[in-house]
Design an enzyme around this catalytic site. Structure first.
Site, PDB file in Angstrom:
ATOM      1  N   ASP A  56      13.506   2.763  11.297  1.00  0.00           N
ATOM      2  CA  ASP A  56      12.619   1.874  12.045  1.00  0.00           C
ATOM      3  C   ASP A  56      11.686   2.793  12.828  1.00  0.00           C
ATOM      4  O   ASP A  56      12.131   3.522  13.725  1.00  0.00           O
ATOM      5  CB  ASP A  56      13.458   1.004  12.993  1.00  0.00           C
ATOM      6  N   VAL A  57      10.402   2.767  12.488  1.00  0.00           N
ATOM      7  CA  VAL A  57       9.470   3.745  13.073  1.00  0.00           C
ATOM      8  C   VAL A  57       9.271   3.555  14.573  1.00  0.00           C
ATOM      9  O   VAL A  57       8.681   4.406  15.231  1.00  0.00           O
ATOM     10  CB  VAL A  57       8.094   3.730  12.358  1.00  0.00           C
TER      11      VAL A  57
ATOM     12  N   LYS B  83      -5.137  -1.045  15.641  1.00  0.00           N
ATOM     13  CA  LYS B  83      -5.730  -0.196  14.604  1.00  0.00           C
ATOM     14  C   LYS B  83      -6.855   0.672  15.166  1.00  0.00           C
ATOM     15  O   LYS B  83      -7.047   1.810  14.729  1.00  0.00           O
ATOM     16  CB  LYS B  83      -6.226  -1.058  13.432  1.00  0.00           C
TER      17      LYS B  83
ATOM     18  N   ASN C  67       2.233   4.769   7.428  1.00  0.00           N
ATOM     19  CA  ASN C  67       1.595   3.583   6.861  1.00  0.00           C
ATOM     20  C   ASN C  67       2.254   2.272   7.277  1.00  0.00           C
ATOM     21  O   ASN C  67       1.636   1.214   7.178  1.00  0.00           O
ATOM     22  CB  ASN C  67       1.619   3.753   5.321  1.00  0.00           C
TER      23      ASN C  67
ATOM     24  N   TYR D 143      -3.667  -6.914  16.539  1.00  0.00           N
ATOM     25  CA  TYR D 143      -3.733  -6.054  15.353  1.00  0.00           C
ATOM     26  C   TYR D 143      -4.984  -5.166  15.404  1.00  0.00           C
ATOM     27  O   TYR D 143      -4.915  -3.955  15.214  1.00  0.00           O
ATOM     28  CB  TYR D 143      -3.740  -6.930  14.093  1.00  0.00           C
TER      29      TYR D 143
ATOM     30  N   ILE E  98       0.840  -1.205   0.000  1.00  0.00           N
ATOM     31  CA  ILE E  98       0.000   0.000   0.000  1.00  0.00           C
ATOM     32  C   ILE E  98       0.874   1.255   0.000  1.00  0.00           C
ATOM     33  O   ILE E  98       0.599   2.221  -0.725  1.00  0.00           O
ATOM     34  CB  ILE E  98      -0.945  -0.032   1.228  1.00  0.00           C
TER      35      ILE E  98
HETATM   36  P1  NAD Z   1       3.333  -4.850   3.615  1.00  0.00           P
HETATM   37  O1  NAD Z   1       3.828  -5.846   4.609  1.00  0.00           O
HETATM   38  O2  NAD Z   1       3.225  -5.246   2.188  1.00  0.00           O
HETATM   39  O3  NAD Z   1       4.242  -3.527   3.715  1.00  0.00           O
HETATM   40  C1  NAD Z   1       4.585  -2.961   4.968  1.00  0.00           C
HETATM   41  C2  NAD Z   1       5.872  -2.156   4.821  1.00  0.00           C
HETATM   42  O4  NAD Z   1       6.179  -1.604   6.118  1.00  0.00           O
HETATM   43  C3  NAD Z   1       7.069  -3.011   4.408  1.00  0.00           C
HETATM   44  O5  NAD Z   1       7.776  -2.359   3.377  1.00  0.00           O
HETATM   45  C4  NAD Z   1       7.907  -3.122   5.686  1.00  0.00           C
HETATM   46  O6  NAD Z   1       9.286  -3.244   5.443  1.00  0.00           O
HETATM   47  C5  NAD Z   1       7.569  -1.799   6.368  1.00  0.00           C
HETATM   48  N1  NAD Z   1       7.806  -1.847   7.816  1.00  0.00           N
HETATM   49  C6  NAD Z   1       7.465  -2.850   8.676  1.00  0.00           C
HETATM   50  N2  NAD Z   1       7.900  -2.558   9.907  1.00  0.00           N
HETATM   51  C7  NAD Z   1       8.518  -1.357   9.843  1.00  0.00           C
HETATM   52  C8  NAD Z   1       9.182  -0.526  10.790  1.00  0.00           C
HETATM   53  N3  NAD Z   1       9.315  -0.900  12.081  1.00  0.00           N
HETATM   54  N4  NAD Z   1       9.692   0.653  10.389  1.00  0.00           N
HETATM   55  C9  NAD Z   1       9.587   1.027   9.084  1.00  0.00           C
HETATM   56  N5  NAD Z   1       8.991   0.289   8.133  1.00  0.00           N
HETATM   57  C10 NAD Z   1       8.456  -0.895   8.510  1.00  0.00           C
HETATM   58  O7  NAD Z   1       1.923  -4.326   4.179  1.00  0.00           O
HETATM   59  P2  NAD Z   1       0.675  -3.585   3.465  1.00  0.00           P
HETATM   60  O8  NAD Z   1      -0.373  -4.615   3.243  1.00  0.00           O
HETATM   61  O9  NAD Z   1       1.139  -2.721   2.346  1.00  0.00           O
HETATM   62  O10 NAD Z   1       0.178  -2.702   4.694  1.00  0.00           O
HETATM   63  C11 NAD Z   1       0.500  -1.350   4.833  1.00  0.00           C
HETATM   64  C12 NAD Z   1      -0.377  -0.778   5.936  1.00  0.00           C
HETATM   65  O11 NAD Z   1      -1.748  -0.976   5.604  1.00  0.00           O
HETATM   66  C13 NAD Z   1      -0.189  -1.470   7.294  1.00  0.00           C
HETATM   67  O12 NAD Z   1      -0.286  -0.494   8.325  1.00  0.00           O
HETATM   68  C14 NAD Z   1      -1.356  -2.428   7.363  1.00  0.00           C
HETATM   69  O13 NAD Z   1      -1.709  -2.748   8.688  1.00  0.00           O
HETATM   70  C15 NAD Z   1      -2.418  -1.607   6.663  1.00  0.00           C
HETATM   71  N6  NAD Z   1      -3.543  -2.376   6.125  1.00  0.00           N
HETATM   72  C16 NAD Z   1      -3.341  -3.382   5.224  1.00  0.00           C
HETATM   73  C17 NAD Z   1      -4.427  -4.076   4.722  1.00  0.00           C
HETATM   74  C18 NAD Z   1      -4.270  -5.183   3.712  1.00  0.00           C
HETATM   75  O14 NAD Z   1      -5.260  -5.925   3.505  1.00  0.00           O
HETATM   76  N7  NAD Z   1      -3.150  -5.319   3.068  1.00  0.00           N
HETATM   77  C19 NAD Z   1      -5.725  -3.742   5.142  1.00  0.00           C
HETATM   78  C20 NAD Z   1      -5.882  -2.699   6.057  1.00  0.00           C
HETATM   79  C21 NAD Z   1      -4.783  -2.023   6.532  1.00  0.00           C
END
Ligand code: NAD
Length: 268
Positions: free
Chosen positions: A76-77, A174, A103, A170, A31
């Site tokens: 690292d956030v 959220k 994000n 989780y 995302i």
């Molecule tokens: P993803 O795992 O594909 O990408 C997450 C990214 O965050 C990765 O590039 C990872 O390296 C980075 N990351 C993880 N921990 C980190 C840290 N400590 N510091 C910096 N970067 C870090 O996930 P996604 O599906 O793209 O999800 C992105 C966001 O959307 C998340 O917050 C997730 O909870 C939320 N979300 C996802 C979905 C879904 O269905 N995919 C639905 C609702 C919400």
């Protein structure tokens, strides 16, 4: 007597983000990557912030190929020093920060009664504390300038409880992001900083694909589809327009809102 005078510039003109500078945490894939592309296409300079520098660099390169300024930052956030230096690097390079997309997030499944303390802590650290530290560092720069847009990625899981999988930490994290968004929006509203969040439903990304493969051995969960009126997962590109709207002047009157984009999941 005539009606009120309308803004002279067209609505498409007002969606443009030319001259804005943005950061996207978790921008290295999924995302976050799609959001980074959307902001860049709308005209912003974009910093790709990720714990994984390699993927961040790849995405930054994709954006420069599109003719915008981009940079990759390892961060690292969950670490305030990382977050503060990341925002400083952007302000040092581009003079300001106008858009912060918080994000980065992690998710896993577990039954509440057997969840390990470390799983709880890690989820809260990344999804809740990490978002707060980013909001805080971004706002320090934005409040000085009297303007800024912060957009947190929450989830529909902050409003509903997903089934059949168990993912309480989780979901709780959220829900916290949604209330954090409202709390910070109220604090900063009079000083020009807007804080909103987006709450996607099931979206096809690595996070979801990995969980499904590991836990269910499938790429699609039939139960998720039957619970989603549109009957499919979102494509990451379907979240892009919403974030561009929230990032620019088009949404100047919106703050403290949670925008759910879930194919209708939370309607029934
Ligand atoms: P993803 O795992 O594909 O990408 C997450 C990214 O965050 C990765 O590039 C990872 O390296 C980075 N990351 C993880 N921990 C980190 C840290 N400590 N510091 C910096 N970067 C870090 O996930 P996604 O599906 O793209 O999800 C992105 C966001 O959307 C998340 O917050 C997730 O909870 C939320 N979300 C996802 C979905 C879904 O269905 N995919 C639905 C609702 C919400």
């Amino acid at each position: 007597m005539g009606d009120v005078v309308l803004e002279a510039r067209s609505i498409l003109e007002r969606f443009k983000l030319d001259g804005r500078t943005a950061l996207v945490t978790g921008g290295g894939q999924g995302i976050g990557r799609a959001i980074a592309h959307a902001l860049a296409e709308a005209g912003a300079n974009v910093a790709i912030v990720d714990i994984n520098l390699q993927t961040a660099e790849t995405v930054a390169h994709e954006l420069t190929e599109k003719g915008v300024e981009a940079m990759a930052i390892a961060c690292d956030v969950t670490k305030s020093d990382d977050v503060n230096s990341m925002v400083k690097a952007i302000v040092d390079k581009w003079g300001k920060l106008t858009i912060g997309i918080n994000n980065a997030g992690i998710g896993f499944w577990h039954d509440a009664e057997t969840m390990k303390e470390e799983e709880w802590d890690r989820t809260m650290d990344v999804n809740l504390k990490g978002v707060f530290l980013c909001c805080q560092a971004e706002a320090r720069a934005m409040l000085k300038a009297g303007y800024g847009k912060i957009i947190n990625t929450a989830s529909m899981s902050g409003t509903i409880v997903n089934m059949p999988q168990h993912q309480s930490a989780y979901n709780i994290s959220k829900a916290g992001v949604i209330h954090m968004t409202k709390s910070l929006a109220a604090e900063w509203a009079e000083r020009g900083v807007r804080v909103n969040c987006i709450s996607p439903g099931y979206t096809r990304t690595q996070l979801v694909t990995d969980l499904l493969q590991t836990e269910v051995g499938q790429t699609v969960s039939p139960e998720w589809m039957s619970r989603t009126p549109i009957n499919r997962m979102a494509d990451v590109t379907e979240l892009q327009g919403l974030v561009v709207y929230l990032s620019g002047e088009t949404s100047d009157f919106m703050t403290g809102s949670d925008l759910i984009i879930d194919g209708g999941y939370t309607t029934w």
